[in-house]
Design a protein around this motif. Structure first.
Motif, PDB file in Angstrom:
ATOM      1  N   PHE A   9       0.834  -1.208   0.000  1.00  0.00           N
ATOM      2  CA  PHE A   9       0.000   0.000   0.000  1.00  0.00           C
ATOM      3  C   PHE A   9       0.868   1.256   0.000  1.00  0.00           C
ATOM      4  O   PHE A   9       0.548   2.234  -0.687  1.00  0.00           O
ATOM      5  N   ASP A  10       1.967   1.225   0.748  1.00  0.00           N
ATOM      6  CA  ASP A  10       2.894   2.358   0.763  1.00  0.00           C
ATOM      7  C   ASP A  10       3.512   2.564  -0.623  1.00  0.00           C
ATOM      8  O   ASP A  10       3.655   3.704  -1.080  1.00  0.00           O
ATOM      9  N   ASP A  11       3.871   1.456  -1.269  1.00  0.00           N
ATOM     10  CA  ASP A  11       4.429   1.543  -2.625  1.00  0.00           C
ATOM     11  C   ASP A  11       3.401   2.105  -3.604  1.00  0.00           C
ATOM     12  O   ASP A  11       3.734   2.934  -4.453  1.00  0.00           O
ATOM     13  N   ALA A  12       2.157   1.668  -3.485  1.00  0.00           N
ATOM     14  CA  ALA A  12       1.100   2.185  -4.366  1.00  0.00           C
ATOM     15  C   ALA A  12       0.913   3.682  -4.134  1.00  0.00           C
ATOM     16  O   ALA A  12       0.741   4.447  -5.095  1.00  0.00           O
ATOM     17  N   ALA A  13       0.987   4.097  -2.882  1.00  0.00           N
ATOM     18  CA  ALA A  13       0.862   5.532  -2.575  1.00  0.00           C
ATOM     19  C   ALA A  13       2.014   6.320  -3.194  1.00  0.00           C
ATOM     20  O   ALA A  13       1.809   7.428  -3.717  1.00  0.00           O
ATOM     21  N   ALA A  14       3.218   5.759  -3.192  1.00  0.00           N
ATOM     22  CA  ALA A  14       4.366   6.436  -3.796  1.00  0.00           C
ATOM     23  C   ALA A  14       4.192   6.552  -5.306  1.00  0.00           C
ATOM     24  O   ALA A  14       4.490   7.602  -5.897  1.00  0.00           O
ATOM     25  N   ALA A  30       9.542   4.369  -9.086  1.00  0.00           N
ATOM     26  CA  ALA A  30       8.859   3.771  -7.933  1.00  0.00           C
ATOM     27  C   ALA A  30       8.574   2.293  -8.196  1.00  0.00           C
ATOM     28  O   ALA A  30       8.774   1.450  -7.318  1.00  0.00           O
ATOM     29  N   PHE A  31       8.113   1.983  -9.401  1.00  0.00           N
ATOM     30  CA  PHE A  31       7.891   0.573  -9.743  1.00  0.00           C
ATOM     31  C   PHE A  31       9.209  -0.201  -9.775  1.00  0.00           C
ATOM     32  O   PHE A  31       9.278  -1.333  -9.294  1.00  0.00           O
ATOM     33  N   CYS A  49      -3.402  -3.030  -6.375  1.00  0.00           N
ATOM     34  CA  CYS A  49      -3.875  -1.912  -5.537  1.00  0.00           C
ATOM     35  C   CYS A  49      -4.398  -0.765  -6.397  1.00  0.00           C
ATOM     36  O   CYS A  49      -5.421  -0.151  -6.057  1.00  0.00           O
ATOM     37  N   LEU A  50      -3.696  -0.468  -7.489  1.00  0.00           N
ATOM     38  CA  LEU A  50      -4.153   0.610  -8.364  1.00  0.00           C
ATOM     39  C   LEU A  50      -5.485   0.245  -9.008  1.00  0.00           C
ATOM     40  O   LEU A  50      -6.385   1.090  -9.103  1.00  0.00           O
TER      41      LEU A  50
END
Length: 129
Positions: A9-14, A30-31, A49-50
């Motif tokens: 979720f943190d990665d998706a937010a980034a 980021a990916f 998540c996206l």
């Protein structure tokens, strides 16, 4: 979606933060950071998540249909995003994984993920406006 680790979720937010800023290089970065840390399965989790951000929580047994006139004539990344979101909406993890694997094999994953991030931002903006 709640069974994913908080890091996903943190990665998706980034990714979304970079996409909101319109910084395509930062989205790709980021990916790439996710892949470096958690492999392709980590990037798949972020993509899922996206898709969840676009669709929301699909009702059980939703059976959503992909209705996109001209989908077969669209660019690879656009077709991929539409089908990936459809897989999420139908809770069809095997199809989502197959699409992800096909994009990797075809060398199209970066473009597909960038388009998915852009579609997510467009959806969020449309809901806000």
């Amino acid at each position: 979606m709640t069974d994913l680790p908080q890091q996903t979720f943190d990665d998706a937010a980034a990714v979304l933060s970079s996409a909101l800023d319109g910084d395509q290089d930062a989205v790709v970065g980021a990916f790439d950071a996710v892949v470096d840390r958690a492999g392709l399965s980590g990037a798949y989790g972020v993509a899922w998540c996206l898709a969840a951000t676009i669709v929301g929580d699909p009702p059980p047994g939703s059976g959503a249909a992909l209705e996109f006139p001209g989908i077969d004539q669209a660019e690879y990344d656009t077709r991929w995003v539409a089908r990936f979101i459809s897989a999420y909406a139908n809770r069809d993890v095997p199809t989502g994984e197959a699409l992800f694997g096909a994009a990797v094999a075809d060398g199209q994953l970066p473009d597909c993920l960038l388009t998915l991030a852009g579609s997510t931002i467009a959806t969020l903006r449309s809901r806000a406006g």
